[in-house]
Scaffold this motif. Structure first.
Motif, PDB file in Angstrom:
ATOM      1  N   LEU A 168       4.611 118.376  90.650  1.00 59.47           N
ATOM      2  CA  LEU A 168       3.808 119.359  91.239  1.00 59.47           C
ATOM      3  C   LEU A 168       2.209 118.791  91.141  1.00 59.47           C
ATOM      4  N   VAL A 169       1.945 118.202  90.117  1.00 60.59           N
ATOM      5  CA  VAL A 169       0.431 117.712  89.742  1.00 60.59           C
ATOM      6  C   VAL A 169       0.147 116.513  90.613  1.00 60.59           C
ATOM      7  N   ARG A 170       1.439 115.822  90.455  1.00 63.21           N
ATOM      8  CA  ARG A 170       1.267 114.295  91.308  1.00 63.21           C
ATOM      9  C   ARG A 170       1.303 114.686  92.978  1.00 63.21           C
ATOM     10  N   ASN A 171       2.149 115.434  93.361  1.00 62.01           N
ATOM     11  CA  ASN A 171       2.137 115.568  94.719  1.00 62.01           C
ATOM     12  C   ASN A 171       0.922 116.431  95.255  1.00 62.01           C
ATOM     13  N   ALA A 172       0.227 117.385  94.434  1.00 65.07           N
ATOM     14  CA  ALA A 172      -0.805 118.129  94.838  1.00 65.07           C
ATOM     15  C   ALA A 172      -2.251 117.241  94.898  1.00 65.07           C
ATOM     16  N   LEU A 173      -2.130 116.037  94.372  1.00 69.92           N
ATOM     17  CA  LEU A 173      -3.060 115.101  94.267  1.00 69.92           C
ATOM     18  C   LEU A 173      -3.015 113.929  95.097  1.00 69.92           C
ATOM     19  N   SER A 174      -1.740 114.163  95.989  1.00 72.52           N
ATOM     20  CA  SER A 174      -1.402 112.964  96.903  1.00 72.52           C
ATOM     21  C   SER A 174      -1.573 113.223  98.380  1.00 72.52           C
ATOM     22  N   THR A 175      -1.584 112.292  99.313  1.00 71.88           N
ATOM     23  CA  THR A 175      -1.535 112.580 100.616  1.00 71.88           C
ATOM     24  C   THR A 175      -0.107 112.812 101.078  1.00 71.88           C
ATOM     25  N   ASP A 176       0.142 113.376 102.328  1.00 75.49           N
ATOM     26  CA  ASP A 176       1.208 113.437 102.856  1.00 75.49           C
ATOM     27  C   ASP A 176       2.256 112.258 102.913  1.00 75.49           C
ATOM     28  N   ALA A 177       1.409 111.327 103.300  1.00 70.56           N
ATOM     29  CA  ALA A 177       2.241 110.020 103.405  1.00 70.56           C
ATOM     30  C   ALA A 177       2.709 109.462 102.077  1.00 70.56           C
ATOM     31  N   GLU A 178       1.916 109.720 101.163  1.00 76.17           N
ATOM     32  CA  GLU A 178       2.316 109.084  99.610  1.00 76.17           C
ATOM     33  C   GLU A 178       3.367 110.133  99.081  1.00 76.17           C
ATOM     34  N   ILE A 179       3.595 111.161  99.566  1.00 75.16           N
ATOM     35  CA  ILE A 179       4.562 112.270  99.121  1.00 75.16           C
ATOM     36  C   ILE A 179       6.052 111.919  99.821  1.00 75.16           C
ATOM     37  N   THR A 180       5.896 111.422 101.201  1.00 78.91           N
ATOM     38  CA  THR A 180       7.227 111.476 101.838  1.00 78.91           C
ATOM     39  C   THR A 180       7.413 110.019 102.186  1.00 78.91           C
ATOM     40  N   GLY A 181       6.642 108.897 101.405  1.00 84.13           N
ATOM     41  CA  GLY A 181       6.725 107.610 101.590  1.00 84.13           C
ATOM     42  C   GLY A 181       8.056 106.970 100.727  1.00 84.13           C
ATOM     43  N   GLU A 182       8.438 105.858 101.453  1.00 83.91           N
ATOM     44  CA  GLU A 182       9.728 105.226 100.679  1.00 83.91           C
ATOM     45  C   GLU A 182       9.497 104.744  99.372  1.00 83.91           C
ATOM     46  N   HIS A 183       8.232 104.176  99.011  1.00 82.93           N
ATOM     47  CA  HIS A 183       7.862 103.557  97.932  1.00 82.93           C
ATOM     48  C   HIS A 183       7.199 104.691  96.756  1.00 82.93           C
TER      49      HIS A 183
END
Length: 290
Positions: free
Chosen positions: A43-58
């Motif tokens: 939850l915290v990791r994705n809240a402080l990420s961009t949409d590209a980082e949340i759905t990215g392959e890596h």
């Protein structure tokens, strides 16, 4: 004269499995704690990420650059007034907590202490309400609230939930085990049932009241279906209804969903951490044992 040689006691060996048992316990506790904390990390990791980082392959354990701007994006969004929804949830949860504590504690005390020939029948009726599915009363309750003009109001969100048969049952069970000597001493001093309840019973039952308050607050904060139906105007949305608006058939704003969720659980975390010891002690005093 004969003497018997003293018998030598065999040295006691270490209990088998002592060290291994403790190691297994610590290992199991560690695994359980890890599984419990993983959702919060995500939850915290994705809240402080961009949409590209949340759905990215890596996958990255944590984003390279923390997106603190997601907080301002959430509260600056004109389509959903998230701050207003947080306030609505706070008003509803606090009002329901205070109301249920007052009404259900009075009802439970009356059923446990005031002599009345039909008290058991009334108690069985209260228990009978627990067997009625919520789906059966949902439509009649909405029709009643709508006819009173309480749609999109705090009254419609709060008043229908101010009585809980289960909470009344818990209070009755607790008051049945409350020391009668304290109440008898209060009556010697000239106090009636109300005086004994307010000046003797309540001050000596704060642990139990705090436990019920914690459970009720969490339940009121997490309520979704009833606020969704009653709060039809966006200005009357609670936080749970507002969260559902970030995911539609057309768009899914991932960073806003995770940030809104992270912020929305903060009041629950604070309440639970502050009242957790009373929560355990209070439930143990309800009379529901083994």
């Amino acid at each position: 004269m004969t003497t018997t040689a003293p018998q030598l006691r065999k040295p006691r060996g270490k209990k088998r499995g002592g060290v291994l048992g403790n190691t297994g316990l610590y290992l199991a506790t560690g695994v359980a704690a890890f599984l419990f904390l993983v959702p919060f990390y995500l939850l915290v990791r994705n809240a402080l990420s961009t949409d590209a980082e949340i759905t990215g392959e890596h996958w990255k354990f944590f984003p390279t650059h923390l997106q603190w701007g997601n907080v301002s994006d959430l509260f600056d969004d004109t389509s959903v007034d998230f701050a207003r929804s947080m306030w609505n949830s706070l008003v509803v949860a606090v009002s329901m907590t205070v109301g249920i504590l007052l009404i259900c504690s009075l009802a439970g005390y009356a059923l446990a202490r005031i002599p009345y020939k039909h008290s058991n029948k009334i108690f069985y009726v209260v228990l009978g309400t627990l067997m009625v599915p919520t789906a059966v009363t949902f439509v009649p309750s909405f029709v009643l609230v709508s006819s009173l003009g309480w749609v999109d109001t705090y009254r419609g969100l709060i008043i229908p939930g101010l009585f809980s048969g289960f909470t009344c049952f818990l209070f009755r069970q607790y008051f049945l085990g409350f020391p009668k000597e304290l109440e008898e001493a209060a009556r010697v001093d000239g106090l009636g049932y109300w005086g004994a309840y307010w000046k003797v019973v309540v001050p000596n039952s704060l642990n139990f009241f705090a436990a019920i308050a914690t459970i009720t607050f969490i339940s009121g904060w997490n309520a979704f279906l009833w606020p969704l139906v009653i709060g039809q105007d966006p200005g009357a949305w609670t936080v749970q209804v507002a969260l559902s608006s970030y995911m539609t058939n057309q768009t899914v704003v991932f960073h806003q969903i995770f940030m809104a969720t992270a912020i929305s659980i903060l009041p629950l975390v604070f309440v639970f951490l502050f009242l957790q010891r009373w929560l355990v002690q209070g439930i143990a005093q309800t009379g529901i044992k083994g």
